[in-house]
Design an enzyme around this catalytic site. Structure first.
Site, PDB file in Angstrom:
ATOM      1  N   LYS B  77       0.866  -1.183   0.000  1.00 25.73           N
ATOM      2  CA  LYS B  77       0.000   0.000   0.000  1.00 25.73           C
ATOM      3  C   LYS B  77       0.898   1.226   0.000  1.00 25.73           C
ATOM      4  O   LYS B  77       1.952   1.236   0.655  1.00 25.73           O
ATOM      5  CB  LYS B  77      -0.895  -0.022   1.243  1.00 25.73           C
ATOM      6  CG  LYS B  77      -1.930   1.100   1.283  1.00 25.73           C
ATOM      7  CD  LYS B  77      -2.785   1.026   2.539  1.00 25.73           C
ATOM      8  CE  LYS B  77      -3.882   2.071   2.546  1.00 25.73           C
ATOM      9  NZ  LYS B  77      -4.724   1.996   3.779  1.00 25.73           N
ATOM     10  N   SER B 152      -9.626   2.141   2.942  1.00 22.51           N
ATOM     11  CA  SER B 152      -8.728   2.869   2.065  1.00 22.51           C
ATOM     12  C   SER B 152      -7.745   1.956   1.316  1.00 22.51           C
ATOM     13  O   SER B 152      -7.154   2.388   0.322  1.00 22.51           O
ATOM     14  CB  SER B 152      -7.916   3.877   2.882  1.00 22.51           C
ATOM     15  OG  SER B 152      -7.069   3.207   3.792  1.00 22.51           O
ATOM     16  N   SER B 176      -9.780  -0.046   7.194  1.00 25.30           N
ATOM     17  CA  SER B 176      -9.192   0.046   5.857  1.00 25.30           C
ATOM     18  C   SER B 176      -8.557  -1.226   5.311  1.00 25.30           C
ATOM     19  O   SER B 176      -8.173  -1.264   4.141  1.00 25.30           O
ATOM     20  CB  SER B 176      -8.163   1.184   5.825  1.00 25.30           C
ATOM     21  OG  SER B 176      -8.828   2.427   5.820  1.00 25.30           O
TER      22      SER B 176
END
Lengths: 481, 505, 102
Positions: B77, B152, B176
């Protein structure tokens, strides 16, 4: 707190905030060096620069400094204190917040005691909290721009905050000097004011006696005792003039300009008031176990006031001598070594406060640069005490030690400064002098005591100054009596 | 081997160890799949770096010095800073940023042998639950490209679901990892707060942020988590001082013996979480969609069949988690994002006057709307006169929520419920309604506030034939038990976690 | 309670954000929408509840977490070049900004 000394009918009220840089190797929350004067940003690591993803890790030594100060000033050392974020934007503040302590500081209360014109004074502390220093903005050589050096960012600070207890610029300076002595004495701060290791902010206000506290203005970054006094005196005069002219004082932060000798208000940040403090989620509470405090206490060096009291008690020194000799750790040590070695503390005190200090000041020497060791001085003083040499001869020996060095006894020998303590030889000289000065003898016998001096002089001369004056007098009286 | 991309982390690790395939072959195969940047999942790819790491892994495999996951690809990420790839955290204010160091999690996974394929798209500074807040474009859901992948960690979930990588790192502040895992039908776990180092994670909300793995099965997550976790005493003051663990150790334990007391695993289900009737009492929650509820209830029944004991529990303050979370997270974010000021790194406005103007233009250009809203909200709740009413009150209720969990864990070993009230929604559907997004976080926020380990396990399809995730919440440091439960479920019902988007290349 | 335009301006200034009139309006509307779900916390009785600043606080057995302290060693090398690689404006090792007026 001294009795209010009024200035044009106003009472002066002063409180201090002092930023002391802690003598640690590394920064408070990073492993970068704290050494002064490196190339710009070469000692600002990723953490100091607040690069994305970096986090603070607390330096144990900085906490230990706080414990030392707390013990030195009789403060409460919080078993649990909290780091908070003080949020504001400034180019020398890389994270956009300063990690400090807000609601629960590590050092709470305590006091600084000192003498002002022989009068004992005490200034109470509110708190001392750990925080990180900011970087520096350099305004020169960049047209319309400033250069930011973050080497200083993250240097550990203890901010020491007093109650508004001081009533004159003299008292303020005396407080600052005493605090400076203590923080350097316990080795927590190098005290270098030029390099900014010891920076004072003075909160100054004036009021009519008995009235409520006036509005204060904060004089920032006073980095010399001289400017401190000048700045506060100017600020007091300025505030009184304003009030006398019917103007109210606006709370402000001001800077002292040594060139003009004036203070001027800094450009105020409108939102500076709202720092949005909150506990730093990156740092759990700082917990200090009683065992840690006790360990530090047991390792603490004797503090100046305690040492002065001991000098009075154990060496029979007057308070004044004891206070003077404990102005610095080095001088106190020099005194004590010398006194122990020769066993005449008062003489040692006289010599250090007299001859030694005089020459130190003349040559602008620090104690560790003295050409005369405590052992040599002790030797010299022993020779005075045992009557081997007179005081005046001792000054010659000291001069020789200072300029050429060498052993005390060797110098006494070489310069032939030994006092003549052999009464046989002395009596011979006295008889000759009496024989040579019948007039004086008669006058003395006729009752004129002064005539004796007319005899002593020639005797000392004939003995080439080696005669012990006391002994000469004794023998003369015996022979004439 | 053309279907390398269908293999699990465990399968690839085994093939590599037995020299049936080389790290370079594996890397090359996955790099080939990244060509068109399907679903806009990746933000930075650098085949040179990837192949160099693969060659180094092959050398270690040859020398017999290989790590447990040597040569297995992973993608990170974009909130993890990396030396060799650009790091943006999905924000324009960091476009082109190159970190001088690797995040601890990235370093540990490399030390375990994993080869990095690149950086994954996400909501800007991990603020969002649809990945539509990325400054570099939305990510589409591999199951239905008109739908969001969740957020997210949307890029991470989409990349794993689309078989672009066998594994990805994610970060979870309020859900997330769990929510995008649920929306994309994969498995993800957020460990206990402090298990994985936060050093090198671009901070959103420091007291909530936690890294975790996202993959296709609990077995893979256990392997990845074991490599990611462990104390980071030199770099992160909030990293727990508990030694790393082998989270795979209990995977095969039957549920009939998986309880704390050695008996049947007791699974607590917060009754209100499965309610669908609206008009709730204050502090309680709107339940979830009928199809989500049915999928969860079906999964719970299957767990009973596997030997678990399912009991109802109460988590009274769940509804308060939304305001409390957004107050705390925004407050911390408003402070954490102050360092983005155009002075030391990242974007600086091209045109500006004085210092104040430089700050304001730089930040106004650099941050997206949602980030600005959260900075504003956070600055407000911390500002003079509001601190006690909002921030302090939120911190107190936060403890009440954490205490509710401790009461619950006195009765059960693991808590189960939905991850989200619905399946993935359409792109743009909630884009202009932040509060609607916030409300959809209802089930993931409580565990985040308490710092508890929690995960998402695929349990079938809901409305729109989109995946449904079951959330499992464990007590502190009880990750192994969560993974045990998830793995037993996945062994008994492989169709759930093996289900994949249609027309998958 | 809800925020007014002045609040938005004040906070924007605190946060160093510049909002165009249209942004300003939307900001007000959306933040107030959020605060409408926040109000419920005001009624919650939290008497005697200790605020929770760190999640691990609640971890059983561990008790309140204590700050870890590191030894005082200066071990970071000078990494200025790498650290300033992404800096917008640098001259002679200094970060340049519009003149700072004190």
């Amino acid at each position: 707190m001294s009795a209010a000394k009024l200035v044009h009918g106003y009472e002066v009220v002063i409180g201090f905030e002092t930023h002391t840089q802690l003598s640690t190797e590394s920064k408070i929350f990073s492993r970068a060096s704290t050494a002064f004067g490196a190339e710009p940003n070469t000692q600002a690591c990723a953490v100091d620069l607040a690069l994305p993803g970096t986090l603070p890790v607390m330096n144990r030594a900085a906490v230990e400094c706080a414990i030392k100060l707390g013990l030195a000033l009789g403060s409460h050392i919080a078993p649990r204190s909290v780091f908070a974020r003080k949020n504001y934007f400034y180019p020398d503040l890389p994270k956009g917040y300063q990690i400090s302590q807000f609601e629960i500081p590590v050092v709470q209360g305590g006091a600084v005691s000192f003498f002002l014109d022989g009068e004992p004074q005490t200034v109470r502390l509110v708190r001392a909290h750990l925080e990180e220093d900011a970087g520096k903005s350099l305004h020169e050589d960049f047209i319309g721009q400033s250069g930011i050096d973050l080497n200083r960012a993250g240097t550990p600070l203890l901010e020491i905050v007093t109650e508004p207890d001081m009533r004159s610029s003299e008292e303020a300076v005396a407080y600052a000097k005493e605090l400076h002595k203590i923080v350097t004495w316990i080795g927590m701060c190098d005290g270098n004011m030029q390099e900014g290791s010891f920076r004072c902010d003075a909160n100054v206000s004036v009021r009519k006696p008995g009235a409520a506290l006036g509005t204060r203005r904060e004089i920032k970054n006073l980095n010399s005792f001289k400017f401190m006094q000048q700045a506060i005196d100017y600020e007091v005069r300025w505030q009184i003039e304003q009030l006398e002219d019917g103007h109210a004082i606006q709370q402000a932060t001001v800077l002292f300009n040594p060139d003009t000798g004036e203070t001027r208000a800094m450009r105020t940040k409108e939102d500076a008031a709202d720092y949005r403090y909150f506990p730093d989620p990156d740092l759990p509470p700082l917990v200090i176990a009683p065992e840690w405090v006790e360990r530090v206490r047991s390792e603490m060096t004797e503090l100046p006031r305690a040492m002065a009291e001991r000098f009075v008690r154990d060496y029979g020194l007057p308070e004044y001598d004891a206070a003077t000799l404990t102005q610095s750790k080095a001088m106190a040590a020099y005194f004590e070594e010398t006194a122990k070695a020769c066993g005449s503390p008062k003489l040692v005190s006289n010599w250090i406060m007299g001859e030694v200090s005089r020459r130190m000041n003349a040559g602008e020497l620090a104690l560790d640069q003295l050409p005369v060791s405590s052992a040599q001085l002790a030797n010299l003083i022993s020779r005075i005490a045992d009557g081997t040499i007179s005081n005046s001869a001792a000054k010659q020996v000291f001069d020789a030690l200072w300029t050429e060095g060498g052993s005390v006894d060797a110098i006494i020998e070489a310069k032939g400064l030994k006092q003549m303590n052999d009464s046989g030889e002395l009596e011979k000289i006295i008889d000759e002098v009496l024989a040579a000065n019948p007039k004086n003898v008669e006058e003395y016998k006729a009752g004129n005591a002064k005539a004796l001096n007319g005899l002593v002089g020639p005797i000392m001369k004939a003995s080439k100054g080696k005669a012990n004056p006391a002994q000469v007098n004794a023998l003369l009286l015996k022979k004439l009596g | 081997m053309t279907d390398l991309h269908h293999l699990s982390v465990a399968e690839l690790a085994a093939l590599l160890k037995n020299k049936q395939v080389s790290a370079v072959e594996v890397a090359t195969r996955f790099l080939a799949r990244l060509g068109g940047n399907a679903h806009n999942a990746f933000l930075d790819i650098n085949s040179e770096v990837t192949l160099e790491q693969a060659r180094a892994s092959d050398a270690k495999l040859a020398a017999g010095t290989a790590g447990p996951l040597e040569g297995v690809p992973i993608a990170h990420k974009d909130v993890f800073v990396t030396k060799d790839f650009v790091t943006t955290a999905g924000s324009k204010i960091l476009s082109g940023y190159r970190s001088p160091f690797d995040a601890t999690v990235v370093r540990k996974l490399r030390e375990a042998g994993m080869v990095s394929l690149g950086k994954l798209n996400c909501d800007e500074f991990a603020m969002g639950s649809s990945n539509e807040n990325s400054a570099f474009g939305a990510v589409s859901n591999p199951w239905e490209s008109s739908h969001v992948p969740g957020g997210s960690s949307g890029g991470s979930a989409a990349a794993v679901a689309a078989r672009l990588t066998p594994a990805a790192t994610g970060t979870d502040t309020g859900g997330s990892i769990r929510q995008p895992a649920a929306f994309c039908g994969i498995t993800g776990i957020k460990p206990t707060y402090g298990r994985a180092s936060r050093y090198g994670m671009v901070a959103f909300a420091s007291s909530l942020d936690q890294a975790g793995p996202m993959a296709r099965s609990a077995e893979d997550c256990a392997l990845l988590l074991s490599a990611m976790c462990g104390p980071d005493v030199d770099r992160d003051s909030t990293s727990l001082d508990v030694a790393g663990e082998d989270f795979s150790r209990d995977l095969s334990r039957p549920l009939a013996r998986a309880g704390k007391d050695g008996g049947a695993l007791r699974v607590g289900v917060p009754s209100s979480w499965l309610a669908i009737e609206q008009g709730r009492p204050a502090g309680d929650v709107d339940g979830c969609s009928p199809k989500v509820r049915d999928a969860i209830k079906d999964a719970l029944h299957r767990l009973e069949v596997e030997g678990a004991e399912v009991i109802p529990i109460e988590l009274r303050n769940t509804g308060l988690a939304i305001p409390v979370y957004y107050i705390v997270a925004c407050a911390e974010a408003s402070s954490n994002l102050s360092r983005f000021d155009g002075v030391k790194f990242g974007h600086r406005a091209a045109q500006y006057g004085d210092l104040l103007d430089m700050y304001q233009k730089t930040r106004s250009e650099g941050f997206g709307d949602e980030v600005k809203r959260r900075i504003m909200t956070g600055a407000y709740v911390l500002s003079h006169g509001y601190y006690d009413a909002y921030y302090l009150q939120a911190q107190k209720i936060r403890r009440m929520i954490a205490d509710d969990f401790q009461r619950a864990f006195a009765e059960c070993d693991v808590i189960a419920g939905p991850v989200a009230p619905t399946t993935a929604w359409k792109l743009g559907e909630k884009a202009d309604d932040p509060v609607a997004n916030y409300l959809a976080d209802i089930f993931t926020l409580p565990a985040s506030l308490a710092g508890l380990p929690c995960m998402s396990v695929p349990v079938g399809l809901g409305e729109g034939n989109m995946p449904v995730g079951m959330q499992l919440i464990g007590n502190y440091l009880d990750e192994a038990r969560l993974l045990n439960l998830a793995h037993q479920f996945q062994m008994a019902h492989p169709e759930c976690h093996n289900a994949q988007p249609e027309n998958l290349a | 309670m809800s925020l007014n335009p002045a609040d938005i301006s004040r906070i924007a200034r605190l946060a160093r954000l510049e909002l165009a009139p249209v942004e300003h309006e939307q900001m007000l509307e959306k933040i107030n929408a959020f605060f409408s779900i926040v109000e419920q916390i005001k009624g919650v009785n939290t008497d005697g509840v200790e605020p929770m600043a760190h999640p691990v606080d609640a971890m059983q057995g561990s008790g309140p977490m204590a700050l870890r302290l590191r030894p005082d060693l200066a071990s970071e090398p000078n990494d200025r070049e790498a650290n300033q690689r992404s800096a917008p404006a640098v001259e002679r090792g200094l970060f340049l900004v519009p003149k700072v007026i004190e």
